[in-house]
Write an enzyme that holds these catalytic residues in place. Structure first.
Site, PDB file in Angstrom:
ATOM      1  N   HIS A 144     -39.791   1.984  18.563  1.00 13.84           N
ATOM      2  CA  HIS A 144     -40.337   2.747  17.446  1.00 13.84           C
ATOM      3  C   HIS A 144     -41.739   2.287  17.068  1.00 13.84           C
ATOM      4  CE1 HIS A 144     -36.564   4.867  15.704  1.00 13.84           C
ATOM      5  NE2 HIS A 144     -36.454   4.712  17.014  1.00 13.84           N
TER       6      HIS A 144
ATOM      7  N   HIS B  47     -30.913   4.222  25.759  1.00 12.03           N
ATOM      8  CA  HIS B  47     -29.599   4.524  25.210  1.00 12.03           C
ATOM      9  C   HIS B  47     -28.471   3.883  26.009  1.00 12.03           C
ATOM     10  CE1 HIS B  47     -31.115   8.297  22.854  1.00 12.03           C
ATOM     11  NE2 HIS B  47     -31.684   7.172  22.483  1.00 12.03           N
TER      12      HIS B  47
END
Length: 720
Positions: free
Chosen positions: A78, A245
């Site tokens: 992020h 993920h």
């Protein structure tokens, strides 16, 4: 509430974003050399300290599966993932995630805890390790600690100590909203520049799907646009999503609107910079932290590198459901999927889930093809994720020579805008003088020389250290075909430079050579010196040889397209295709000045000087304001502020104006908003007033030379 000028007059041109370019805001002082300090670190020791935090420090914040690795990967992702190609801003450099608005974005819920967990490491290494580097390095260490082999790590991200207010995040006034103004023609799917995220406060796209609905086709469309806007192709996109993920889980054990408190910037003072306070009660044992409102892991082994994510996604059918947090997510059809251990009680297993953005990859033909190829070739998946992750966390750092540390890879990628080494001796003072004389003896005009040098050097962006004169990419695609560069005239100039280069290099009996990149800059210098001499001032523009010439193979055409100016105030180029988030031409001028790291006076003196040098697009008279174009005088400012004239718009858009004699009404000059703003805006007029004074011309010439020299050397990282 204390109101600012911007509150009283919201349309007032914002110049304060240039003030940071004039001041060193770092508490370390102007003499601090972060690159030098970073090189003294024992990187292995730093990584060992980070890994110890990841696996042993659970005193005040719970670690899923006893490991903070997935949390640190999300933090690093992020931080770096805000980078966008349109203006090169955001990204991991500067450690901006610790400052608002990023520190309080809804997509960054609980990343304040991740950074606070690393506080002891930052405290131990102090000024030798920036937050920007620490955040990214923690992501790499996390991947390695869970069995993944990363491609490398480079330091060199010097911290910012003030939010970058030049970053335009979007038109919305509320978090997690999407307005039609975010898109061109107000249609979803084509974001306005410079944006790269579809939702205010989210890194990329809504994980539930467009507008919070489980629309896999729309989600795939958004994913493709977002990742293209951060310079990722389809393979890199799939590798990043699938690789990221593979680890960890999402947190939505309950509705975040009911159970999550204010973000850090709105939290009470006693929280000391932490936000999103949560009271869960007995429902989830006080162990899990609500983040997104989506709940569950992706695989049965959330702290292990494996093929679990891709296998689960491709080998099972998925259906959309509302999860316990009230958000759309996807659960497997049937119960034949391997369950994961509970994040804090391994015996309480739970089913893996998928996001709408995950299922979208499976339903898009091109993305699915990549997924299936990775499934059949796990080693290819490993390599693709390693390289894509390396690109993600280093994309905003610029050319390879800026990368620091023992883990910098030997391989250089085309996205790093590589340059060849100078395998020859550089020109000295005598050769420079001879070359300047040859240039001035050619048929090239002052205007041509100045415009070509400016076109080459002004592509530089301080945001991601891309562009600039080094490499002479102005002679390559795509830059040689840009409309603003006037391709036909540019070809004439470059052809002349090539002849001068050939004559000089072939005549040398030693190994001294001159590159076209150096010649282009040297030609601009010679023109400025000649124009100053014609005005009666003897100046010398500093010149440092050493630029080299890139090849077309070293130049990613698509990647460089984003550097093309839509407008250029300094050449008075209006363009016309600029459907972006900036309201006016003058806002675009200030934005470009910020990317060039200019101050308000530097922007002012450069524009005024370029006008009197006649360096305008297609040699128009717009803004030239002098009877002696090509001579470096302060006439631009004198004429602009002269009250014997008045101005009147001559087009419907209010972009082009005529200056008319106040008594006769006869038009004498033409100008654009780029020119008139220096008389209209109070702060710019105050600076213009200094340069318009009768005794100011010498100061103007000297200030122009300094600002010109600065722009011409912005990309000379080899001189730092």
């Amino acid at each position: 509430m204390t109101w600012s000028n911007q509150d009283w007059w919201p349309n007032l041109l914002r110049l304060d974003i240039l003030d940071d370019n004039a001041t060193d805001l770092s508490p370390y002082g102007e003499d601090f050399d972060y690159a030098e300090e970073f090189q003294e670190l024992d990187l292995d020791e730093v990584k060992a300290d980070i890994e110890e935090v990841m696996t042993t420090s659970e005193d005040w914040w719970p670690a899923d599966y006893g490991h903070y690795g997935p949390l640190f990967i999300r933090m690093a992702w992020h931080s770096a993932g805000t980078y966008r190609t349109a203006d090169g801003r955001a990204g991991a450099s500067g450690g901006l995630q610790r400052l608002p608005p990023e520190s309080s974005w809804p997509d960054n819920v609980n990343l304040d805890k991740a950074r606070r967990l690393l506080q002891p490491v930052k405290q131990k290494y102090g000024h030798k390790l920036s937050w920007g580097d620490l955040i990214v390095l923690a992501g790499n260490v996390a991947l390695e600690s869970m069995g993944f082999e990363t491609f490398g790590f480079a330091g060199g991200r010097e911290d910012e100590f003030k939010s970058n207010e030049a970053i335009e995040w979007g038109p919305e006034e509320d978090w997690e909203t999407t307005s039609p103004e975010r898109f061109e023609d107000e249609e979803v799917g084509n974001l306005k520049d410079p944006l790269a995220n579809t939702v205010m406060g989210l890194i990329y796209v809504n994980p539930e799907g467009p507008y919070g609905e489980p629309d896999v086709e729309g989600s795939a469309k958004n994913i493709r646009e977002e990742f293209e806007r951060m310079a990722m192709n389809d393979e890199e996109t799939v590798a990043l999503i699938a690789g990221g993920h593979t680890f960890g889980k999402v947190h939505g054990a309950d509705d975040p609107e009911e159970h999550v408190g204010a973000e850090p910037e709105a939290a009470p003072i006693e929280e000391q910079g932490l936000g999103w306070a949560q009271e869960h009660g007995d429902k989830i044992g006080g162990l899990e932290a609500i983040t997104s409102g989506i709940e569950g892991p992706w695989t049965d082994a959330p702290t292990q590198w494996d093929m679990g994510y891709i296998n689960n996604l491709l080998e099972h059918d998925w259906t959309s459901v509302k999860g316990p947090g009230g958000a759309w997510q996807w659960e497997p059809v049937g119960d034949d999927i391997e369950e994961a251990p509970g994040p804090h009680k391994p015996e309480e297993t739970e089913q893996p889930m998928m996001l709408t953005t995950d299922v979208a990859l499976k339903h898009d033909d091109d993305y699915r093809e990549v997924l299936e190829r990775f499934q059949e070739n796990p080693d290819e998946f490993q390599e693709a994720f390693a390289k894509a992750w390396y690109k993600l966390i280093h994309r905003d750092m610029g050319p390879p020579e800026r990368l620091l540390g023992p883990e910098v890879p030997d391989e250089t990628f085309v996205w790093q805008d590589p340059l060849p080494d100078a395998d020859y001796d550089l020109v000295g003072e005598e050769e420079v003088a001879d070359l300047k004389a040859d240039i001035l003896d050619s048929d090239l005009t002052v205007s041509q020389l100045v415009k070509t040098a400016w076109a080459s050097a002004s592509t530089y962006r301080d945001s991601d250290k891309r562009g600039g004169a080094n490499g002479a990419r102005i002679r390559l695609e795509p830059q040689q075909s840009w409309e603003v560069n006037e391709p036909e005239e540019l070809e004439t100039v470059l052809s002349t430079y090539e002849d001068i280069q050939e004559d000089f290099n072939s005549s040398r009996e030693d190994d001294t050579r001159v590159s076209l990149a150096d010649l282009i800059v040297l030609g601009g210098h010679a023109a400025v010196e000649q124009a100053a001499a014609d005005a009666g001032y003897d100046v010398e523009v500093p010149f440092e040889p050493g630029r080299t010439d890139a090849t077309q193979e070293q130049t990613d055409v698509e990647s460089f397209e984003v550097l093309e100016p839509k407008v250029d105030a300094f050449r008075n180029y209006l363009g016309g295709d600029y459907d972006d988030l900036y309201d006016s031409l003058e806002e675009r001028m200030v934005d470009k000045a910020d990317l060039l790291n200019l101050t308000v006076p530097e922007m002012t003196v450069l524009l005024g000087g370029m006008r009197t040098l006649g360096a305008t697009y297609q040699d128009t008279d717009r803004g030239v304001f002098t009877d002696e174009p090509g001579t470096l005088t302060n006439d631009f400012f004198v004429t602009l502020l002269d009250m014997d004239y008045e101005w009147e718009a001559v087009d419907d858009d209010g972009e082009v104006f005529e200056l008319r004699d106040r008594d006769t009404g006869e038009p004498e000059w033409e100008a654009t908003r780029f020119d008139l703003i220096y008389g209209s805006n109070a702060r710019l007029r105050a600076v213009a007033d200094v340069y318009a004074a009768d005794d100011a011309e010498e100061k103007f010439v000297n200030d122009f030379v300094d600002a010109w020299s600065k722009v011409m050397t912005l990309d000379r990282f080899d001189l730092e």
